[in-house]
Design a protein around this motif. Sequence first.
Motif, PDB file in Angstrom:
ATOM      1  N   GLY A 118       1.914  -4.267   0.805  1.00  0.00           N
ATOM      2  CA  GLY A 118       1.956  -4.520  -0.632  1.00  0.00           C
ATOM      3  C   GLY A 118       0.622  -4.206  -1.305  1.00  0.00           C
ATOM      4  O   GLY A 118       0.585  -3.586  -2.375  1.00  0.00           O
ATOM      5  N   GLU A 119      -0.478  -4.624  -0.669  1.00  0.00           N
ATOM      6  CA  GLU A 119      -1.801  -4.346  -1.225  1.00  0.00           C
ATOM      7  C   GLU A 119      -2.074  -2.844  -1.268  1.00  0.00           C
ATOM      8  O   GLU A 119      -2.600  -2.319  -2.267  1.00  0.00           O
ATOM      9  N   LEU A 120      -1.725  -2.147  -0.210  1.00  0.00           N
ATOM     10  CA  LEU A 120      -1.986  -0.704  -0.151  1.00  0.00           C
ATOM     11  C   LEU A 120      -1.121   0.053  -1.153  1.00  0.00           C
ATOM     12  O   LEU A 120      -1.580   1.014  -1.790  1.00  0.00           O
ATOM     13  N   ALA A 121       0.124  -0.366  -1.303  1.00  0.00           N
ATOM     14  CA  ALA A 121       1.014   0.290  -2.260  1.00  0.00           C
ATOM     15  C   ALA A 121       0.517   0.070  -3.685  1.00  0.00           C
ATOM     16  O   ALA A 121       0.524   0.998  -4.514  1.00  0.00           O
ATOM     17  N   VAL A 177      -1.995   9.620   0.347  1.00  0.00           N
ATOM     18  CA  VAL A 177      -2.821   8.415   0.224  1.00  0.00           C
ATOM     19  C   VAL A 177      -3.660   8.251   1.495  1.00  0.00           C
ATOM     20  O   VAL A 177      -3.165   8.446   2.617  1.00  0.00           O
ATOM     21  N   ASP A 178      -4.922   7.909   1.350  1.00  0.00           N
ATOM     22  CA  ASP A 178      -5.816   7.750   2.504  1.00  0.00           C
ATOM     23  C   ASP A 178      -5.541   6.399   3.168  1.00  0.00           C
ATOM     24  O   ASP A 178      -6.119   5.371   2.802  1.00  0.00           O
ATOM     25  N   LEU A 179      -4.659   6.426   4.161  1.00  0.00           N
ATOM     26  CA  LEU A 179      -4.235   5.183   4.814  1.00  0.00           C
ATOM     27  C   LEU A 179      -4.579   5.134   6.302  1.00  0.00           C
ATOM     28  O   LEU A 179      -4.395   4.090   6.936  1.00  0.00           O
ATOM     29  N   VAL A 180      -5.036   6.231   6.859  1.00  0.00           N
ATOM     30  CA  VAL A 180      -5.287   6.276   8.307  1.00  0.00           C
ATOM     31  C   VAL A 180      -6.208   5.142   8.770  1.00  0.00           C
ATOM     32  O   VAL A 180      -5.987   4.582   9.861  1.00  0.00           O
ATOM     33  N   PRO A 181      -7.235   4.738   7.989  1.00  0.00           N
ATOM     34  CA  PRO A 181      -8.084   3.628   8.451  1.00  0.00           C
ATOM     35  C   PRO A 181      -7.331   2.315   8.668  1.00  0.00           C
ATOM     36  O   PRO A 181      -7.861   1.405   9.316  1.00  0.00           O
ATOM     37  N   TYR A 182      -6.103   2.208   8.123  1.00  0.00           N
ATOM     38  CA  TYR A 182      -5.333   0.967   8.241  1.00  0.00           C
ATOM     39  C   TYR A 182      -4.282   1.023   9.358  1.00  0.00           C
ATOM     40  O   TYR A 182      -3.552   0.058   9.558  1.00  0.00           O
ATOM     41  N   LEU A 234       2.281   5.433  10.946  1.00  0.00           N
ATOM     42  CA  LEU A 234       3.169   4.294  10.747  1.00  0.00           C
ATOM     43  C   LEU A 234       2.935   3.639   9.387  1.00  0.00           C
ATOM     44  O   LEU A 234       3.877   3.345   8.650  1.00  0.00           O
ATOM     45  N   VAL A 235       1.670   3.419   9.055  1.00  0.00           N
ATOM     46  CA  VAL A 235       1.371   2.729   7.799  1.00  0.00           C
ATOM     47  C   VAL A 235       1.788   3.577   6.599  1.00  0.00           C
ATOM     48  O   VAL A 235       2.213   3.049   5.567  1.00  0.00           O
TER      49      VAL A 235
END
Length: 256
Positions: free
Chosen positions: A28-31, A47-52, A207-208
């Motif tokens: 929810g926070e990332l979205a 979206v830069d999400l790989v760190p998560y 996955l994220v």
Amino acid sequence: MLMDPVGLPIVDVDVPVTWPAPLVGLVGELAEAARRLGHAPENYQDVDLVPYEDTALALLEGHLVRARHHTRLLDHEKDAIRSQGLRLLDARLVSDRLDQAHKLGYLTEAEHETLRTVNETVPGQCVPGRREGQVCLTLSAAAQLHHIHGIHRLLTYWGGEAIYWQHCEGSPALATKLRSLGVPSVVSALLDLATPGRQRPSIFPSLVHVFVGKALGHDPADADVFYKSSIPPQRIESIVSPGDVAYDRFPGLPRG
């Protein structure tokens, strides 16, 4: 055909009520951050999400994640998956499938010999690391609804990419034969993606990204999973083909 359930909680990326609460909070926070930055839902992969990713995987510890393997199966191959699970792709698996199909009369001697000597597990004929040593799946049913990930071909030609890839374009007679064998089948499997010490699967885009894409409202959000372990029979949830309700709800899938 539904098979025995497994006791651990099951997460389905298409069904948010199955997501663990801590994961719901992270996603929810990332979205919301993606929305503030102006990312359109269909651009979720940007979206830069790989760190998560490590955090998202850790939040799935103690859960199994539903995934789908798309293929064509002969009746005895369905029975083998029910009793043995999904095996890693290697030369032995390809040889076993070809030998059994030949023994049961599905392949002629000449067809068997051609497929045995020309396939992507034969040294010098494959791209190293491309397919061997893994089970290939998708996370979302979106592939079946939106016809992504090339699943139409997987459901049209018998044998999987390792067997059919070098024949479906350049060998018309053999391609026709491979299209006639087996029935389109979707194998639903339950994956352990998070247990410490287990060899980590490759997931693309990540996955994220899939969870955030779904949270942004982009239904086709999905990922390929290259699972590095065999999947035991108790984690095979179902095998469905034309005539089964769970298959027929996707009218665009191959029928024969």
